[in-house]
Design an enzyme around this catalytic site. Structure first.
Site, PDB file in Angstrom:
ATOM      1  N   LYS A 132     -35.496  11.529 -17.436  1.00  0.00           N
ATOM      2  CA  LYS A 132     -34.514  10.989 -18.396  1.00  0.00           C
ATOM      3  C   LYS A 132     -33.129  11.645 -18.272  1.00  0.00           C
ATOM      4  CE  LYS A 132     -38.267   9.582 -21.469  1.00  0.00           C
ATOM      5  NZ  LYS A 132     -38.285   8.121 -21.678  1.00  0.00           N
ATOM      6  N   TYR A 181     -47.921  11.001 -24.366  1.00  0.00           N
ATOM      7  CA  TYR A 181     -47.862  10.107 -23.201  1.00  0.00           C
ATOM      8  C   TYR A 181     -47.163  10.864 -22.072  1.00  0.00           C
ATOM      9  CZ  TYR A 181     -46.286   6.095 -20.338  1.00  0.00           C
ATOM     10  OH  TYR A 181     -46.020   5.213 -19.317  1.00  0.00           O
ATOM     11  N   ASP A 192     -44.646  18.970 -20.832  1.00  0.00           N
ATOM     12  CA  ASP A 192     -44.005  17.709 -20.447  1.00  0.00           C
ATOM     13  C   ASP A 192     -42.726  17.568 -21.280  1.00  0.00           C
ATOM     14  OD1 ASP A 192     -45.033  14.208 -20.137  1.00  0.00           O
ATOM     15  OD2 ASP A 192     -43.067  15.192 -20.111  1.00  0.00           O
TER      16      ASP A 192
HETATM   17  P1  KE4 Z   1     -41.197   7.397 -16.891  1.00  0.00           P
HETATM   18  O1  KE4 Z   1     -42.247   7.178 -15.828  1.00  0.00           O
HETATM   19  O2  KE4 Z   1     -41.123   6.244 -17.878  1.00  0.00           O
HETATM   20  O3  KE4 Z   1     -39.825   7.787 -16.333  1.00  0.00           O
HETATM   21  O4  KE4 Z   1     -41.637   8.703 -17.730  1.00  0.00           O
HETATM   22  C1  KE4 Z   1     -42.940   8.755 -18.276  1.00  0.00           C
HETATM   23  C2  KE4 Z   1     -42.939   9.738 -19.420  1.00  0.00           C
HETATM   24  C3  KE4 Z   1     -43.490  10.996 -19.230  1.00  0.00           C
HETATM   25  N1  KE4 Z   1     -43.498  11.913 -20.225  1.00  0.00           N
HETATM   26  C4  KE4 Z   1     -42.956  11.626 -21.438  1.00  0.00           C
HETATM   27  C5  KE4 Z   1     -42.991  12.679 -22.515  1.00  0.00           C
HETATM   28  C6  KE4 Z   1     -42.372  10.355 -21.682  1.00  0.00           C
HETATM   29  O5  KE4 Z   1     -41.851  10.087 -22.902  1.00  0.00           O
HETATM   30  C7  KE4 Z   1     -42.355   9.395 -20.663  1.00  0.00           C
HETATM   31  C8  KE4 Z   1     -41.774   8.004 -20.863  1.00  0.00           C
HETATM   32  N2  KE4 Z   1     -41.321   7.711 -22.176  1.00  0.00           N
HETATM   33  C9  KE4 Z   1     -41.316   6.318 -22.540  1.00  0.00           C
HETATM   34  C10 KE4 Z   1     -40.864   6.228 -23.996  1.00  0.00           C
HETATM   35  N3  KE4 Z   1     -41.849   6.608 -24.899  1.00  0.00           N
HETATM   36  C11 KE4 Z   1     -40.441   5.504 -21.640  1.00  0.00           C
HETATM   37  C12 KE4 Z   1     -40.113   4.123 -22.174  1.00  0.00           C
HETATM   38  C13 KE4 Z   1     -40.981   3.081 -21.537  1.00  0.00           C
HETATM   39  O6  KE4 Z   1     -42.166   3.350 -21.251  1.00  0.00           O
HETATM   40  O7  KE4 Z   1     -40.426   1.976 -21.347  1.00  0.00           O
END
Ligand code: KE4
Length: 433
Positions: free
Chosen positions: A272, A149, A244
């Protein structure tokens, strides 16, 4: 730690109210407990390794805000620095020295990053990195991997069509097929499938984007040859390799997964941890690529609160603490102790689990098969995971409310937290089947 029977009536009431104004009562789907059932915890405050909900329940937290809180909740040095920062003003829409300082720290930590741009989320980081890769190469297709993701930008909400490695099809309503038709999807950890895509589409492939250690199907470790193969495929074809590292950056090592696997990507996405719990993302890489980003180049990307003084202050403090102290050795010691205890508890209770872990990120898969990709992850018993989740919650242990997410240990987790978690797992496994 109050391990008496818990009630969640105030969270239930707040969830009712929230669903009136917020779709699903939450601002991000995974928080709604749909994968495990029950009512999401409404949190009053966090402190160290603990979360305190609105019913007065206390939990040892292994979600850690989905990764950012490697130093735990309300880390005193970060709180002090952020308080001072916000008293000087929260956002100026002008450059500040803080952004340069944080960018320098990122570049010094990850030599593949010669320049970086801050944005406000990991989604923006990945979306912008892909736009930049397309501009730099003049090509359009992007390879991603099933189960990875990279945020919710349209082109990346693509799932594999029929067959092994294919043109992506939208994984969400509202995403036109036209926006995923340039996204190619292959199985994770399958160099041959990636090679097949290059055989067929190499002249059109702008980039490969990959979580070097997957966290979004649960934790799945890369086969050593997998990442090396992606590096050689992209180098041969002129496509860019994008790591990523939104989760793994500063999580698995100060230099991220790229330092552990000794692979130098062309672009890296971060988020993060570099915001210390405040909204942030970043993308960065070789200077000759990054200089194409506006205003030094013509690739447009912008953001009102990008690089804001509060998030960059929290990020600088976080990375400073990570750099100064032996956090990673401690995290490894505590996390390996936890993993060993949980694995032994499951084996004792004859419950089949897999527990892939790298440093302080791990997942407990309820399956006897080794998990190497999305297909094997998807075979895990999500019903059993949900039961385990609630049995742990009843014992004040808060795990990710989904089988397909990573759990995290922070430097605030104490030895007694780890011991209490292992003992709770022993009880949970013993009454699971
Ligand atoms: P954000 O847009 O949520 O800050 O980041 C997206 C993203 C991009 N790349 C990786 C590898 C990620 O894990 C994420 C976001 N991770 C999720 C948890 N699996 C955030 C939690 C959520 O979606 O509420």
């Amino acid at each position: 730690m109050n391990s008496n029977i818990k009630h969640f009536s105030h969270s239930e009431e707040l969830f009712e109210q929230a669903q009136r104004y917020l779709p699903g009562g939450v601002d991000s789907p995974v928080r709604a407990f749909k994968a495990v059932g029950g009512t999401p915890l409404f949190i009053k405050r966090g402190q160290g390794s603990r979360l305190y909900d609105e019913d007065g329940n206390e939990f040892i937290d292994y979600v850690c805000s989905w990764g950012p809180l490697i130093l735990g909740h309300a880390q005193p040095r970060i709180v002090r620095a952020v308080k001072k920062a916000v008293e000087r003003g929260s956002s100026f829409g002008c450059p500040t020295e803080l952004e340069t300082t944080l960018a320098r720290m990122v570049c010094e930590a990850m030599p593949s990053i010669e320049m970086a741009r801050f944005v406000s989320s990991g989604t923006e980081a990945a979306m912008s990195a892909i736009r930049l890769a397309r501009a730099f190469t003049g090509k359009n297709k992007v390879v991603k991997f099933a189960g990875c993701y990279h945020g919710h930008s349209d082109g990346l909400l693509a799932k594999a069509g029929s067959g092994m490695a294919t043109l992506g099809i939208p994984s969400s309503p509202g995403v036109p097929a036209a926006l995923t038709s340039d996204t190619l999807v292959a199985p994770y950890n399958d160099p041959e499938a990636a090679e097949q895509l290059f055989k067929e589409f190499a002249p059109d492939i702008a980039a490969v984007i990959v979580e070097p250690v997957a966290g979004n199907m649960g934790v799945v470790l890369p086969r050593p040859e997998f990442l090396e193969h992606l590096r050689s495929l992209t180098r041969q074809s002129g496509a860019l390799l994008i790591f990523d590292e939104v989760i793994t950056g500063f999580r698995v090592a100060y230099g991220g997964a790229q330092s552990l696997y000794n692979i130098s990507p062309d672009l890296t996405c971060l988020g993060k941890i570099i915001g210390g719990g405040f909204p942030i993302g970043a993308y960065g890489g070789r200077k000759n690529i990054m200089e194409m980003v506006a205003p030094s180049g013509s690739v447009y990307q912008a953001g009102t609160l990008a690089g804001n003084p509060v998030a960059t202050t929290a990020g600088i403090e976080t990375l400073s603490i990570l750099k100064e102290s032996k956090v990673y050795d401690e995290l490894e010691r505590k996390s390996s102790h936890l993993a060993k205890g949980i694995t032994e508890a499951a084996s004792e209770a004859r419950v089949d689990i897999q527990l892939p872990r790298l440093g302080s990120m791990f997942t407990i898969f309820f399956t006897k098969n080794i998990v190497t990709d999305y297909e094997t992850a998807a075979k895990a018993d999500t019903r059993l995971y949900a039961k385990f989740f609630h049995q742990m919650l009843a014992q004040s242990i808060y795990l990710p409310p989904s089988q397909f997410e990573a759990a995290f240990v922070s430097s605030a987790h104490t030895n007694s937290d780890i011991q209490a978690t292992v003992e709770a797992a022993e009880k949970a496994f013993s009454s699971l089947l």
